[in-house]
Design an enzyme around this catalytic site. Sequence first.
Site, PDB file in Angstrom:
ATOM      1  N   PRO A  14       0.831  -1.208   0.000  1.00  0.00           N
ATOM      2  CG  PRO A  14      -0.359  -1.305   2.003  1.00  0.00           C
ATOM      3  CD  PRO A  14       0.697  -1.987   1.212  1.00  0.00           C
ATOM      4  CD  GLU A  15       3.804   3.408  -3.673  1.00  0.00           C
ATOM      5  OE1 GLU A  15       4.073   4.613  -3.570  1.00  0.00           O
ATOM      6  OE2 GLU A  15       4.314   2.674  -4.525  1.00  0.00           O
ATOM      7  CG  HIS A  67      -3.187 -14.309   6.728  1.00  0.00           C
ATOM      8  ND1 HIS A  67      -2.004 -14.740   7.301  1.00  0.00           N
ATOM      9  CD2 HIS A  67      -3.402 -15.105   5.658  1.00  0.00           C
ATOM     10  CE1 HIS A  67      -1.531 -15.756   6.584  1.00  0.00           C
ATOM     11  NE2 HIS A  67      -2.349 -16.000   5.585  1.00  0.00           N
ATOM     12  NE  ARG A  69      19.266  13.973   0.174  1.00  0.00           N
ATOM     13  CZ  ARG A  69      18.166  13.831   0.938  1.00  0.00           C
ATOM     14  NH1 ARG A  69      17.813  14.780   1.782  1.00  0.00           N
ATOM     15  NH2 ARG A  69      17.445  12.735   0.877  1.00  0.00           N
ATOM     16  NE  ARG A  79       5.543 -10.356   2.251  1.00  0.00           N
ATOM     17  CZ  ARG A  79       6.399  -9.785   1.406  1.00  0.00           C
ATOM     18  NH1 ARG A  79       5.933  -9.137   0.354  1.00  0.00           N
ATOM     19  NH2 ARG A  79       7.694  -9.855   1.622  1.00  0.00           N
TER      20      ARG A  79
END
Length: 273
Positions: free
Chosen positions: A2-3, A91, A154, A109
């Site tokens: 998931p983002e 789960h 950076r 997971r």
Amino acid sequence: MPELPEVEVTRRGVDPHLTGRVVTDVIVRREGLRWPFPADLRALLRGKMVLSTGRRGKYLLLNFAQGTVLIHLGMSGHLRILPRATPAAKHDHIDFVIGDQCLRMTDPRRFGAVLWHALDDGDIEHHPLLIGLGVEPLEDGFNAECLFEQTRMRNAPIKQVLLAGDIVVGVGNIYASESLFKARINPKTQAKRISLARYALLVSAIRETLAAAIEQGGRTLKDFVSVNGQSGYFQQNYFVYNRAGEACRICQRPIRQIRQGQRSSFYCVFCQK
Ligand SMILES: [Zn+2]
């Protein structure tokens, strides 16, 4: 995985079922996921009202007068609103019971997290997991000037600077790849070599990409209240992500896949400089 858009769509999906409602029970089916669940979560939350929901980066926040529950979906987690009596599957690790419904967290997971931050421990923004996060990409603090100024030293490629999350949070692998394509910036370009004008294009691309994903995900909101609902993840038509070897949608040349910091990047050699 998931983002940010999935987490925001999840928040919007579950919010009407939580805000203003009282937690009547908490059912915990294992000791924890990535970290142990708070030992006294049931005692902490029973009889307490959810005042609001929020999100910081990929953390979903359930705000109570006494503190905040932080939920992270990890690699494979998802949340659904279900009838309270729905039998738990293998789960399904934790239920927040609210009347005749429950907010159920499923995580095959087990990289997800459920944590408690008491109000007495200070502002939630100062939680150790949140304090290092960059600005929210959909809020006003995210603009070309902030990206430009914070990247002058950076050396890392722009793709990895976006994923690092310390300047802007929640622009994960998919949305970094897609946004860099729309802004026509090569993911390997050193962040410090990108001009203010190009960062303005990138900021617009990131905002548009995330907003479009949230809007598309919003159309699947019904999934959050369905016993047989899907995970809440949504597939989109990407420009470059996961399209190695396929034709660029602009120039028709093949999309290239490379590795950057253990993650795959997808880009068009010709369209992105
Ligand atoms: Zn191209």
